[in-house]
Design an enzyme around this catalytic site. Structure first.
Site, short mmCIF file in Angstrom:
data_model
loop_
_atom_site.label_atom_id
_atom_site.label_comp_id
_atom_site.label_asym_id
_atom_site.label_seq_id
_atom_site.Cartn_x
_atom_site.Cartn_y
_atom_site.Cartn_z
N GLY A 72 0.79 -1.22 0.00
CA GLY A 72 0.00 0.00 0.00
C GLY A 72 0.82 1.27 0.00
O GLY A 72 0.48 2.25 -0.66
N THR A 73 1.92 1.26 0.75
CA THR A 73 2.74 2.47 0.83
C THR A 73 3.34 2.83 -0.53
O THR A 73 3.30 3.99 -0.95
CB THR A 73 3.86 2.29 1.88
OG1 THR A 73 3.26 2.20 3.17
CG2 THR A 73 4.83 3.47 1.86
N ASN A 152 -8.50 3.15 8.28
CA ASN A 152 -7.86 2.04 8.96
C ASN A 152 -7.97 2.11 10.48
O ASN A 152 -7.75 1.11 11.16
CB ASN A 152 -6.37 1.96 8.56
CG ASN A 152 -5.66 3.29 8.71
OD1 ASN A 152 -6.06 4.28 8.10
ND2 ASN A 152 -4.60 3.32 9.50
N GLN A 180 -7.56 -0.88 3.30
CA GLN A 180 -8.29 -1.48 4.41
C GLN A 180 -9.63 -2.08 3.99
O GLN A 180 -10.16 -2.96 4.67
CB GLN A 180 -8.52 -0.43 5.50
CG GLN A 180 -8.79 -1.00 6.87
CD GLN A 180 -7.67 -1.85 7.41
OE1 GLN A 180 -7.84 -3.05 7.64
NE2 GLN A 180 -6.50 -1.26 7.59
N SER A 200 -3.30 -3.77 -0.83
CA SER A 200 -2.19 -4.52 -0.23
C SER A 200 -2.62 -5.92 0.15
O SER A 200 -3.75 -6.13 0.60
CB SER A 200 -1.68 -3.77 1.01
OG SER A 200 -0.57 -4.43 1.57
N HIS A 202 -1.32 -8.06 2.55
CA HIS A 202 -1.25 -8.55 3.93
C HIS A 202 -2.46 -8.17 4.79
O HIS A 202 -2.61 -8.66 5.90
CB HIS A 202 0.05 -8.11 4.61
CG HIS A 202 0.08 -6.69 5.08
ND1 HIS A 202 -0.03 -6.35 6.42
CD2 HIS A 202 0.22 -5.52 4.42
CE1 HIS A 202 0.05 -5.04 6.54
NE2 HIS A 202 0.20 -4.51 5.35
N THR A 238 12.36 -7.36 -11.21
CA THR A 238 11.77 -8.68 -11.40
C THR A 238 10.61 -8.87 -10.42
O THR A 238 10.74 -8.61 -9.23
CB THR A 238 12.82 -9.78 -11.17
OG1 THR A 238 13.90 -9.58 -12.07
CG2 THR A 238 12.23 -11.16 -11.38
N CYS A 326 1.25 1.40 11.96
CA CYS A 326 2.36 2.19 11.43
C CYS A 326 2.79 3.28 12.40
O CYS A 326 3.87 3.85 12.27
CB CYS A 326 1.98 2.81 10.09
SG CYS A 326 1.45 1.60 8.87
#
Length: 387
Positions: A72-73, A152, A180, A200, A202, A238, A326
């Site tokens: 996401g960042t 979030n 989120q 994202s 995760h 890659t 974060c």
């Protein structure tokens, strides 16, 4: 410790066993470079193309509009800084909100250091950006509007479709941080009217270090990485093939179980609130009257300092948080809660975030709510005795 209960899925989520198996299969069998033309490269390319097609389908995009990222960042940074640098001849004004993720806010602050101007919109009592405020903030030289889909920390879902409609007649590029909400809130990028969207893996039981950026065809963007021709020459390097395949599998699993999960998480929320109410705790659910993500519950316990509460809950084996992971470990108050309550409001230091996900059960939620009740009651009693 027995009875450990993880209720911080908005920070990161456990990887689904089927995602692990998918990734192991790719690491074992698809060892080739997707850019190579031999048999091993072609096999890897097929896996990459299939994953891209699946992820595009999740959000109603064309597969050519999907760029795989590290999360996401990177997606937020690329969308915001890339749009600003590519479009600065048309203007240098950006509109965002005060409750964005730090990946958005700090990208905007960086652009301010380069001479861009940024309007940070406030939110109402339910944590919502007013469409009328967006309209008022727009200028002729506004080149980007970036508003997150779902918050979030407090879970509010923003009026993205309405903002997208507003921007149809404006030159501004529209980006949304969908991190989120991805997987739990079904959406279509074309219906929403967004030009850029970041997500994202995760957060949806996929691997860390993998994400995507949707870039609507024709959107002018400057990309930060230079090197090879990967991702249609837009993101050199890659590809993280195992991570990308795991992301696609996680997305597939979320989509297949979305309806059941939403109902389950809503039940978890109402059960917790009911237990807190029955035990006559002095509490309130933040942003309770607005649209909200099904898995996020932001609760303020009156008179209870969040540091003490988190420490005591951790000793009881309950993992929750005071907001975004974060910013965990810092003494600074959450910028989201400051925007919601005001800088010196007690709610800023009395709020915890409970977030549900894979592996949580009804029995766990009841037990966690009971333990939270006991800890809050104990801390309140201790405070009263000291007074």
């Amino acid at each position: 410790m027995e009875n450990k209960i993880y209720l911080d899925h908005a920070a990161t989520s456990p990887i689904h066993p089927e995602v692990v198996q998918t990734m192991l299969g790719v690491m074992t069998n698809d060892y080739g470079n997707p850019s190579s033309i031999h048999y091993a490269g072609r096999s890897a390319r097929k896996t990459l193309d299939e994953a891209r097609s699946k992820m595009a389908g999740q959000i109603g995009a064309d597969e050519r509009e999907i760029i795989f990222t590290s999360g996401g960042t990177e997606g937020d940074n690329t969308a915001i800084i890339g749009t600003a640098l590519a479009n600065q001849k048309r203007g240098k004004h950006i509109v965002t909100s005060q409750i964005e993720h730090h990946a958005v806010l700090k990208s905007c602050m960086y652009l301010e250091s380069l001479g861009f101007s940024v309007t940070y919109l406030p939110v109402d009592e339910n944590g919502l950006v007013r469409v009328s405020d967006v309209r008022k903030a727009l200028q002729e030289d506004t080149i980007l509007v970036t508003i997150m889909y779902g918050n979030n920390e407090v879970g509010t879902i923003q009026p993205i479709a309405e903002i997208g409609e507003l921007l149809k007649e404006h030159q501004a590029v529209f980006h949304t941080d969908y991190v989120q909400a991805f997987g739990l809130v079904q959406m279509d990028v074309k219906t929403l009217g967004v030009d850029l969207l970041s997500a994202s893996a995760h957060k949806i039981n996929g691997p860390r270090g993998t994400g995507l950026l949707y870039v609507k065809q024709g959107t002018k963007l400057e990309f930060p990485f230079h090197g090879g021709e990967q991702e249609r020459a837009r993101r050199a390097g890659t590809e993280n093939l195992a991570g990308i395949a795991g992301f696609a599998k996680a997305g597939e699993l979320m989509a297949a179980n979305r309806t059941e999960k939403i109902a389950e998480y809503e039940e978890f929320k109402s059960t917790m609130v009911e237990i807190f109410t029955q035990n006559e705790l002095a509490f309130e659910v933040n942003c309770a009257n607005g649209p909200s993500l099904p898995h996020v519950l932001s609760v303020r316990f009156h008179g209870v300092q969040v540091e003490q509460l988190l420490m005591n809950l951790d000793m009881e084996g309950i993992a929750v948080s005071s907001g975004s992971a974060c910013t965990a470990g810092t003494v600074d108050p959450s910028h989201v809660l400051v925007a919601l309550f005001g800088e010196n409001h007690p709610g800023v230091t009395e709020t915890i975030r409970i977030s549900f996900g894979l592996g949580n059960t009804y029995e766990e939620v009841v037990l966690a709510a009971s333990k939270i009740t006991d800890v809050v009651s104990r801390l309140v009693k201790r405070k009263e005795q000291k007074a």
